[in-house]
Design a protein around this motif. Structure first.
Motif, PDB file in Angstrom:
ATOM      1  N   ALA A 362       0.536  -1.371  -0.004  1.00  0.00           N
ATOM      2  CA  ALA A 362      -0.100   0.226   0.156  1.00  0.00           C
ATOM      3  C   ALA A 362       1.100   1.349  -0.179  1.00  0.00           C
ATOM      4  CB  ALA A 362      -0.867  -0.246   1.189  1.00  0.00           C
ATOM      5  N   LEU A 363       2.182   1.210   1.253  1.00  0.00           N
ATOM      6  CA  LEU A 363       2.202   2.537   0.741  1.00  0.00           C
ATOM      7  C   LEU A 363       3.683   2.771  -0.658  1.00  0.00           C
ATOM      8  CD1 LEU A 363       4.501   1.812   4.498  1.00  0.00           C
ATOM      9  CD2 LEU A 363       2.751   3.594   3.352  1.00  0.00           C
ATOM     10  N   ARG A 364       3.737   1.055  -0.552  1.00  0.00           N
ATOM     11  CA  ARG A 364       4.459   1.659  -2.999  1.00  0.00           C
ATOM     12  C   ARG A 364       3.264   2.653  -3.355  1.00  0.00           C
ATOM     13  NH1 ARG A 364       8.689   0.464  -5.614  1.00  0.00           N
ATOM     14  NH2 ARG A 364       8.831   0.240  -7.290  1.00  0.00           N
ATOM     15  N   GLU A 365       2.220   1.923  -2.800  1.00  0.00           N
ATOM     16  CA  GLU A 365       1.370   2.236  -4.028  1.00  0.00           C
ATOM     17  C   GLU A 365       0.919   3.329  -4.044  1.00  0.00           C
ATOM     18  OE1 GLU A 365      -1.298   1.452  -7.509  1.00  0.00           O
ATOM     19  OE2 GLU A 365       0.199   0.366  -6.982  1.00  0.00           O
ATOM     20  N   GLN A 366       0.924   3.864  -2.565  1.00  0.00           N
ATOM     21  CA  GLN A 366       0.822   5.115  -2.975  1.00  0.00           C
ATOM     22  C   GLN A 366       1.936   5.909  -3.050  1.00  0.00           C
ATOM     23  OE1 GLN A 366       0.429   6.010   1.662  1.00  0.00           O
ATOM     24  NE2 GLN A 366      -1.357   4.328   1.559  1.00  0.00           N
ATOM     25  N   THR A 367       3.445   6.042  -3.308  1.00  0.00           N
ATOM     26  CA  THR A 367       4.399   5.847  -3.498  1.00  0.00           C
ATOM     27  C   THR A 367       4.810   6.723  -4.770  1.00  0.00           C
ATOM     28  OG1 THR A 367       6.265   4.671  -3.393  1.00  0.00           O
ATOM     29  CG2 THR A 367       5.682   6.220  -1.391  1.00  0.00           C
ATOM     30  N   LEU A 368       4.330   6.009  -5.797  1.00  0.00           N
ATOM     31  CA  LEU A 368       3.923   5.408  -6.903  1.00  0.00           C
ATOM     32  C   LEU A 368       2.433   5.961  -7.928  1.00  0.00           C
ATOM     33  CD1 LEU A 368       5.328   2.091  -7.454  1.00  0.00           C
ATOM     34  CD2 LEU A 368       6.597   4.325  -7.682  1.00  0.00           C
ATOM     35  N   ARG A 369       2.128   6.391  -6.945  1.00  0.00           N
ATOM     36  CA  ARG A 369       0.530   6.953  -7.610  1.00  0.00           C
ATOM     37  C   ARG A 369       0.015   8.726  -7.323  1.00  0.00           C
ATOM     38  NH1 ARG A 369      -2.175   3.506 -11.502  1.00  0.00           N
ATOM     39  NH2 ARG A 369      -1.799   1.637 -11.348  1.00  0.00           N
ATOM     40  N   ASP A 370      -1.004   8.973  -8.243  1.00  0.00           N
ATOM     41  CA  ASP A 370      -1.131  10.825  -7.711  1.00  0.00           C
ATOM     42  C   ASP A 370      -2.104  10.444  -6.993  1.00  0.00           C
ATOM     43  OD1 ASP A 370      -1.162  13.334  -8.241  1.00  0.00           O
ATOM     44  OD2 ASP A 370      -3.284  13.015  -9.245  1.00  0.00           O
ATOM     45  N   PRO A 371      -2.870  10.783  -5.889  1.00  0.00           N
ATOM     46  CA  PRO A 371      -3.652  10.571  -4.712  1.00  0.00           C
ATOM     47  C   PRO A 371      -4.622  10.685  -5.504  1.00  0.00           C
ATOM     48  CG  PRO A 371      -2.660  12.059  -4.112  1.00  0.00           C
ATOM     49  CD  PRO A 371      -1.438  11.203  -5.344  1.00  0.00           C
TER      50      PRO A 371
END
Length: 531
Positions: A362-371
């Motif tokens: 989830a953290l990696r996804e957050q770091t790679l995705r625009d919220p």
């Protein structure tokens, strides 16, 4: 001329053949394979003797004597190999070849005896009649045939005799010792028969009773190996190891009644040694059909204090179903408790690792995705582009990058508010996601800027797709203070014409984007090749 003596040799050949066939079908037991080969050799020897006793001319008798020599010369060697196998001694192919070298030479000398007379020197009818012939023997016979055969028989007899004697005196109880002595005496029979023949002491001069003696010995050995199995099965209930084993050993009948039990078994089951013989095994759920050879079961003792690992072995493998079985028990209580504790700890650790992996993902996804738009961000683009570039250069294919920028986005925010502006950004993001290919990389760089990487597309193909996106997006109406439409401008650069590195392509696409803005917005411009 078929004589009674020829018939006797034929019966010996049939008996040896039958033993060989039966033994070969059960060759998985120690020594049985060599017994089968030994009896096959004896059968060949006896069959040759039968043919030799059935013909009358000296030439014919000599021919069959040469034929039967194949069995005569190989039988002592196979007897030694049988004894070695009983003693768990195995020879490599080179050793086997050496053992059969002298028999092979002697067989060649017998086949060519007319040239040198080293095996047989003379032939004369026997005074005993019965179509017997007395052979005079030469030096090759006494050294290579008789001498070498006696050496093989001596070594084999010593190996078997020591094995049987040690077991008879130290391991077997009294009622088994007679069988051991019988086997030892049966091994002497070939010696006795051959000595009588060579010394001329046999009543029928010229008759060699050696193959008949070997057939008798083979019969005794076969009965023991295939049914009594005395040579390689020490009676478990009486062997000294039975009493000293750390594992519990219980012998049960087909009704699972305890016939014998060692001290370790008594300790595991509880009670006194005299309490268990004759009593049923303390496992009402256990059935005899569950105790196949090699089966693995667990038993909880009557007091519930121990967990026993049980392995079953048939004592009578030729009787189906087996009437008696040996159960080997091992106390695994502490091991099972440790395993349970370890399993519980592993489950907890697995759960925690799964939670950590989920959080990390989830953290990696957050770091790679625009919220806001859930598109990939600039960090993901930087990580991914190099891989796509290498693939494109390896496959000699182009890559295009399209930089999109919403037109007059500040005015949209000022007129309709930032929430409406956010919805416009999300609408453009949805359109790009819906109309892009699986291989395309759609990113939001920040603010109102987007970038799409199009592997496999050149600048012209990329512009065609961008124009389709632009028209579709411009047709969408957005709700604000009043309905309105939005547009974007786009600059396009491509590899290899506009550079190789992402920063280089980004700069060229950005320049093309400014040209599109200067041209009136709501359009796309391709960067010119070169710098």
């Amino acid at each position: 001329m078929f004589t009674p003596l020829a018939a006797l040799s034929g019966l010996a050949a049939l008996l040896a053949s039958a033993i060989s066939i039966i033994a070969w079908s059960r060759r998985q037991f120690a020594g049985v394979r060599w017994l089968a080969l030994l009896m096959a050799s004896v059968a060949f020897w006896a069959a040759g003797a039968m043919c030799e006793l059935s013909v009358t001319s000296i030439a014919a008798k000599l021919f069959w004597s040469k034929v039967e020599y194949l069995g005569t010369l190989t039988t002592p060697v196979l007897f030694l190999l049988l004894a070695l196998d009983y003693n768990h001694i195995s020879l490599r192919r080179r050793g086997l070849a050496l053992l059969f070298t002298i028999p092979a030479v002697c067989l060649l000398l017998a086949a060519t005896n007319e040239r040198h007379h080293l095996v047989w020197t003379s032939f004369q009818p026997s005074p005993s009649g019965h179509n017997l012939l007395i052979y005079g023997h030469g030096p090759a016979f006494w050294l290579g045939v008789a001498g070498y055969s006696y050496l093989m028989l001596l070594l084999g007899s010593l190996l078997l005799g020591s094995l049987l004697l040690i077991r008879a005196l130290h391991y077997f109880p009294a009622h088994f010792r007679g069988q051991s002595l019988t086997l030892m005496l049966s091994a002497v029979a070939p010696w006795f028969g051959n000595i009588l023949y060579l010394t001329g002491a046999f009543p029928l001069q010229g008759l060699d009773p050696t193959p008949h003696s070997f057939a008798f010995t083979g019969l005794i050995f076969a009965i023991d190996l295939l049914y009594l199995r005395q040579l390689h099965l020490v009676p478990v209930a009486r062997a000294r190891a039975f009493e000293a084993m750390g594992d519990g050993v219980v012998v049960v009948d087909h009704q699972l009644r305890i016939l014998d039990i060692n001290p370790s078994g008594v300790h595991m089951l509880g009670g006194a040694p005299a309490d268990w013989p004759g009593q049923p095994l303390p496992a009402p759920w256990l059935e005899a059909s569950m105790l196949e050879t090699g089966s693995h079961l667990e038993l909880t003792t009557p007091d519930g204090g121990r967990i026993l690992d049980i392995r079953a072995y048939e004592i009578e493998p030729f009787h189906k179903p087996a009437r008696t079985r040996m159960l080997v028990m091992r106390d695994i209580t502490q091991r099972r408790q440790a395993e349970d504790a370890l399993r519980e700890a592993n489950l907890q650790l697995t759960d925690r690792l799964a939670q950590i992996e989920t959080l990390q993902a989830a953290l990696r996804e957050q770091t790679l995705r625009d919220p806001l738009t859930h598109l990939f961000n600039r960090r993901y683009l930087d990580e991914t582009f190099e891989r796509e570039r290498e693939r494109a250069e390896r496959e000699a294919k182009p890559i295009a990058v399209a930089m999109l920028d919403l037109d007059d986005f500040k005015r949209i925010n000022d007129l309709h508010g930032h929430q409406v502006g956010d919805r416009v950004l999300q609408a453009l993001a949805r359109l790009l996601q819906q109309q892009s290919r699986a291989a395309d990389i759609v990113c939001r760089l920040g603010g109102e800027e987007f970038m799409v990487v199009l592997p496999g597309s050149d600048a012209e193909q990329a512009q065609q797709r961008v124009e389709a996106w632009r028209r579709d997006f411009h047709r969408q109406e957005h709700a604000g203070e009043h309905p309105f439409r939005a547009s974007f401008s786009c600059g396009i650069a491509a590899l290899p014409g506009n550079g190789r590195a992402l920063d280089e392509l980004y700069r060229r696409a950005d320049q093309a984007l400014y040209q599109a803005k200067a041209a009136g917005k709501n359009c796309s411009v391709r960067a010119a090749n070169g710098q």
